[in-house]
Design a protein around this motif. Structure first.
Motif, mmCIF file in Angstrom:
data_model
loop_
_atom_site.group_PDB
_atom_site.id
_atom_site.type_symbol
_atom_site.label_atom_id
_atom_site.label_comp_id
_atom_site.label_asym_id
_atom_site.label_seq_id
_atom_site.Cartn_x
_atom_site.Cartn_y
_atom_site.Cartn_z
ATOM 1 N N LEU A 1 0.837 -1.198 0.000
ATOM 2 C CA LEU A 1 0.000 0.000 0.000
ATOM 3 C C LEU A 1 0.876 1.255 0.000
ATOM 4 N N ASN B 1 1.017 5.772 -0.173
ATOM 5 C CA ASN B 1 0.268 6.945 0.298
ATOM 6 C C ASN B 1 -0.507 7.591 -0.836
ATOM 7 N N THR C 1 3.495 0.689 3.031
ATOM 8 C CA THR C 1 3.317 -0.265 4.126
ATOM 9 C C THR C 1 2.998 -1.622 3.535
ATOM 10 N N GLN D 1 0.857 -0.165 9.069
ATOM 11 C CA GLN D 1 -0.343 -0.158 8.234
ATOM 12 C C GLN D 1 -1.417 0.770 8.783
ATOM 13 N N SER D 2 -1.527 0.858 10.104
ATOM 14 C CA SER D 2 -2.541 1.713 10.714
ATOM 15 C C SER D 2 -2.305 3.191 10.395
ATOM 16 N N GLU E 1 -3.385 3.775 6.740
ATOM 17 C CA GLU E 1 -4.848 3.825 6.639
ATOM 18 C C GLU E 1 -5.390 5.139 7.168
ATOM 19 N N TYR E 2 -4.798 5.644 8.240
ATOM 20 C CA TYR E 2 -5.215 6.933 8.798
ATOM 21 C C TYR E 2 -4.984 8.059 7.785
ATOM 22 N N ASN F 1 -4.561 7.838 4.449
ATOM 23 C CA ASN F 1 -5.374 7.689 3.245
ATOM 24 C C ASN F 1 -6.852 7.970 3.511
ATOM 25 N N THR F 2 -7.283 7.797 4.746
ATOM 26 C CA THR F 2 -8.680 8.068 5.086
ATOM 27 C C THR F 2 -8.941 9.565 5.289
ATOM 28 N N ASP G 1 -8.781 6.481 -5.648
ATOM 29 C CA ASP G 1 -8.071 5.442 -4.913
ATOM 30 C C ASP G 1 -6.711 5.162 -5.556
#
Length: 393
Positions: free
Chosen positions: A94, A96, A120, A207-208, A211-212, A214-215, A222
């Motif tokens: 994944l 950014n 990540t 990874q967390s 995700e933070y 990208n959210t 995407d």
């Protein structure tokens, strides 16, 4: 007296052949198991990627340059890869989908800032020796794994600024921070290095954290999956390499070389291991047959001793102790010769660029114990069967 009576009718030639076969089998058995383990351990702990793991992307050709071919991976492509028997798992890398910059935030280090690319991967593909590899919203520090090339660039910058360069350990003490942003907002989050890698060209984050970002800071569409991580099965790297070539995929050359080298050597050692197991089995079988022959030749003596009042268990113990002593001496000498081979082979592997750890593999020692126990059980049962056959006759 029992040994002199029971072992006077020996055929020394058959015994010597069995001893030599057992000695060679034991020596090559422990040697092959030791180096099979050590070769498969090669590279672990020196990089953050797990064993037999590759970072893979699609090979760029003229069609991709002209926009006529895809360079990203679809979900169906990833699922099809997972179905291959020689691939244990596949996960996307994944990236950014937000702007991020990386800068020093330490009063003892000159200011340095650069826009960066972060990635990540699934934790199962990492071999991170740290309990700090985690992050959740609200944490003030993001643990990161830095490409070693980035540290080289940082040292070059510091040298040009007249400041001493930093080692790996010192770099882990420097305070950094990320600036993550989009067109509407931005946020500052501290960062700390916990490791380095030569295999990944981007900064790795938990990874967390990805995700933070990208959210909450996504720039729009995407992000496409342009890289994946493949974990291959042990000793089947050649099939993985063939699959990559057939489907127009590529990986970093150093990863391919190490994987290919480990696969070739492991295959060769497995062949030697198979031959060694057969040699040990056959030589032990010859020793057991020799025990049967010896008891057959001494049937009269065994019956006479029983009639004289000797308990059958004592006679069984005499045969049993004699043969496990022989096999014990063979095992000790075989293990001693293994150390001689080890000194030579460690140097050969080191000269060839395969710096294996010098410790003795526990599996090699366990293999000797297993062989010894199995032979002891087989010899005891053979001796017991032969003696009690005379006792009841």
């Amino acid at each position: 007296m029992l040994q002199q009576l029971l072992f006077r009718n020996q055929d020394k030639k058959q015994l010597i052949i069995a001893i030599v076969g057992s000695f060679l089998g034991i020596t090559f058995l422990v040697t092959s198991i030791h180096y099979l383990v050590k070769v498969n351990e090669f590279g672990r702990g020196t990089e953050i990627l797990g064993p037999n793991t590759l970072i893979v992307q699609k090979r760029v050709n003229s069609g991709a340059v002209l926009g006529m071919a895809r360079t990203d991976f679809s979900e169906s492509e990833i699922e099809n890869m997972k179905k291959e028997k020689f691939i244990s798992d596949v996960k996307p890398v994944l990236s950014n989908n937000f702007d991020v910059s990386f800068q020093t935030d330490d009063p003892h280090v000159p200011y340095f800032r650069s826009d960066v690319f972060i990635q990540t991967v699934d934790p199962a593909f990492l071999d991170v020796k740290s309990d700090k590899w985690h992050w959740q919203q609200g944490d003030s520090i993001v643990p990161i794994i830095l490409p070693r090339d980035f540290l080289v660039m940082l040292n070059t910058f510091m040298s040009a600024s007249g400041i001493p360069q930093v080692s790996d350990d010192l770099a882990k003490e420097i305070q950094f921070k990320f600036t993550i942003r989009n067109n509407d907002k931005k946020e500052f989050i501290g960062a700390r290095i916990i490791g380095f890698t030569n295999e990944v060209a981007s900064i790795l984050v938990p990874q967390s954290f990805m995700e933070y970002g990208n959210t909450h800071f996504a720039l729009g569409a995407d992000k496409k999956i342009t890289q994946i991580m493949i974990s291959g099965e042990e000793n089947e790297f050649g099939l993985v390499e063939q699959y990559l070539t057939k489907h127009g995929l590529e990986s970093k050359n150093s990863q391919m070389v190490v994987g290919r080298l480990k696969s070739i050597i492991s295959t060769l050692i497995l062949v030697i291991l198979g031959i060694s197991v057969i040699a040990v089995f056959v030589s032990c079988l010859v020793l057991i047959q020799y025990l049967q022959l010896l008891m057959s030749r001494n049937a009269y003596e065994v019956r006479t001793l029983i009639r004289m009042g000797y308990h059958p268990k004592l006679i069984v113990r005499t045969f049993f102790v004699y043969f496990i002593k022989i096999f014990g001496i063979i095992t000790v000498f075989g293990f001693a010769v293994f150390f001689g081979f080890k000194l030579i082979l460690d140097g050969v592997f080191s000269d060839g660029g395969l710096a294996l750890s010098t410790g003795v593999s526990l599996y090699g020692v366990l293999s000797l114990l297993v062989a010894y126990v199995l032979f002891a059980v087989a010899s005891y049962r053979t001796a017991k069967k032969g003696v009690f056959k005379e006792y009841f006759s």
